[in-house]
Design an enzyme around this catalytic site. Structure first.
Site, PDB file in Angstrom:
ATOM      1  N   SER A   1       0.851  -1.192   0.000  1.00  0.00           N
ATOM      2  CA  SER A   1       0.000   0.000   0.000  1.00  0.00           C
ATOM      3  C   SER A   1       0.885   1.240   0.000  1.00  0.00           C
ATOM      4  O   SER A   1       1.966   1.239   0.592  1.00  0.00           O
ATOM      5  CB  SER A   1      -0.881  -0.015   1.245  1.00  0.00           C
TER       6      SER A   1
ATOM      7  N   LYS B   1       0.893  -3.211   4.939  1.00  0.00           N
ATOM      8  CA  LYS B   1      -0.001  -3.989   4.087  1.00  0.00           C
ATOM      9  C   LYS B   1       0.713  -4.916   3.109  1.00  0.00           C
ATOM     10  O   LYS B   1       1.743  -4.585   2.545  1.00  0.00           O
ATOM     11  CB  LYS B   1      -0.916  -3.047   3.270  1.00  0.00           C
TER      12      LYS B   1
END
Ligand code: ARG
Length: 501
Positions: free
Chosen positions: A278, A284
């Site tokens: 991300s 992420k």
């Protein structure tokens, strides 16, 4: 040089008309096929004495040159010449002059020509996709062989249902892909028929030999009815349909990858190389490959709808609408092929969390059905009665915050209903590792059944590989036959004695 069909026209097309009609972007995939089809057609014309040996030599010389120039980037298709067929023919006429080059199109129309090119191209594309599906099946078979006894939760309604094995889950995909292969085979059979010689729609008054061109192009049979073949695009619909259903299976798999890799499920971890990060949240690791597989499925479904809608309401005969058949098909081949490439890698590299699987597979009362089965066998009660007994046991345990592994509690509740199950029996029923061995029915999750199915799948995979090989060999030997005749003609040898049947 003006348009090859320009004789009856008094005015040129506008630039925007020209642009609207052309199909260069799509046709550039079929240049070599167009040349091969033209070589076969020219050889047949000369063998049937429709053109002379000298004509043939000139035509083949310039077609060979076209091939070389195309491969070296010197022959670039131009929009002004509308499509691949006109581009190649014009190249030939420019080189050989109209007195020779102009003879290639005897007893041929672009209507049968475009079908020939497309079918040659699609044959090879279907075989490519089939090989990729077989590679994916292989990855699943390996996973299954390593995990014959690894219990995983089986779901219905995405709710825990019954314990199964990882091998059983993996072979379910192998099994589904077998039908995808069958559908592609069926499509292939309808693709692999010779349209050449149908001409515009009605056949021709020249004494052509359509079996000869079928042989030179490696088609298994001649598609006889000329009007039918010219009007047909169902082989494209069928191919797209097979691709669409396969894509829906890949999407199902992708969906499982997405939620099985969540923190909450924690069943598996996808390899870094098949995920993405991300731009704002540093922690992420997103299952983007799987998500795009789900997302692109829409494009493949769209391709099928695009084609079916185009085909609807077209009368018999060639209609220009039919030119719109190839963009959706090329698109679908591209998406499905690339999706298979990444899916093979993603499944091959994913890490399965066996501890988490062991924890989940027996949790949440997944062995309840087997307890009911046991009561039927041991207590002479009807299944419906046992379902009720186990259902109320589950309800009570759940209310008390307990589970099946609390044997004393289970015993207490069951005894209250007049049912006795020993702790040994409980272990066999409630431990998913043991539970999976109790299945006996054909095609069930037990390691014995799954092993048998793996053996059968491997045989089916082998026979698919053999079929692909023989189809490839057939294509290759037809190509070689055409090339050898081309070389002989170019060397000035007589091909009169060569039988092409
Ligand atoms: N570009 C055309 C197609 O893809 C080739 C056939 C054109 N035939 C014709 N009669 N205009 O369908």
């Amino acid at each position: 040089m003006a348009k090859l069909w320009g004789g009856r026209f008094e005015k040129d097309l506008t630039e925007s008309t020209e642009d609207y009609l052309q199909s260069i972007e799509v046709d550039k995939e079929m240049v070599l096929e167009d040349i091969w089809g033209s070589q076969a057609h020219a050889i047949m014309l000369s063998k049937q004495d429709i053109i002379s040996n000298k004509d043939l030599k000139e035509i083949l010389h310039w077609l060979e040159k076209a091939k070389k120039d195309y491969l070296s980037g010197k022959l670039v298709l131009s929009k002004q010449d509308e499509d691949v067929h006109m581009n190649v023919e014009k190249y030939l006429i420019r080189g050989a002059g109209p007195e020779y080059g102009g003879k290639l199109h005897t007893a041929r129309s672009r209507n049968d020509q475009v079908l020939t090119d497309a079918k040659l191209h699609i044959r090879h594309k279907i075989l490519d996709i089939k090989k990729k599906i077989l590679s994916l099946q292989n990855v699943f078979i390996e996973l299954a062989e390593e995990n014959l006894e690894t219990p995983v939760p089986g779901y219905t309604h995405t709710q825990d249902a019954q314990p199964i094995t990882l091998a059983y889950w993996a072979t379910a995909y192998v099994s589904a892909f077998m039908r995808d292969l069958k559908r592609l085979d069926h499509a292939y059979a309808n693709v692999d028929t010779n349209p050449l010689g149908s001409c515009a729609l009605a056949g021709t008054s020249f004494p052509i030999d359509r079996r000869m061109t079928a042989k030179l192009l490696g088609f298994t049979e001649v598609h006889k009815h000329s009007l039918d073949v010219i009007s047909s695009r169902d082989f494209i619909a069928e191919t797209l349909c097979a691709l669409t259903i396969h894509m829906s299976n890949l999407s199902k798999l992708a969906e499982e990858m997405v939620y099985w890799s969540t923190y909450e499920f924690g069943i598996l971890e996808l390899d870094d190389s098949y995920t993405a990060g991300s731009s704002i949240m540093p922690q992420k690791k997103n299952p983007c490959v799987a998500e795009l597989t789900r997302g692109r499925t829409g494009r493949v479904y769209g391709a099928l709808m695009q084609l079916l809608t185009m085909m609807k309401g077209i009368p018999m005969g060639y209609n220009r609408d039919l030119q719109e058949d190839k963009p959706p098909l090329w698109n679908a081949f591209d998406i499905v092929g690339k999706t298979l490439d990444v899916t093979i890698g993603m499944i091959d590299t994913m890490k399965v969390n066996e501890e988490r699987l062991a924890e989940l597979s027996g949790a949440n009362f997944t062995t309840a059905t087997e307890l009911a089965n046991h009561l039927v066998r041991e207590h002479g009660l009807s299944f419906r009665e046992c379902h009720h007994i186990v259902g109320s046991l589950v309800g009570e345990l759940h209310r008390k915050g307990k589970n099946f592994m609390d044997f004393d509690e289970v015993d207490k509740i069951l005894s209250g209903q007049g049912v006795k199950v020993s702790f040994d029996e409980m272990r066999n029923i409630f431990d998913p590792r043991k539970n999976i061995h109790t299945y006996k029915s054909l095609g069930s999750t037990s390691p014995r059944e799954v092993s048998k199915m793996i053996r059968e799948f491997k045989k089916q995979m082998d026979s698919n590989i053999r079929r692909i090989k023989s189809q490839e060999e057939r294509i290759e030997s037809a190509q070689k036959l055409t090339e050898s005749i081309v070389s002989k003609v170019l060397e000035g040898k007589d091909i009169g004695g060569i039988k092409i049947k």
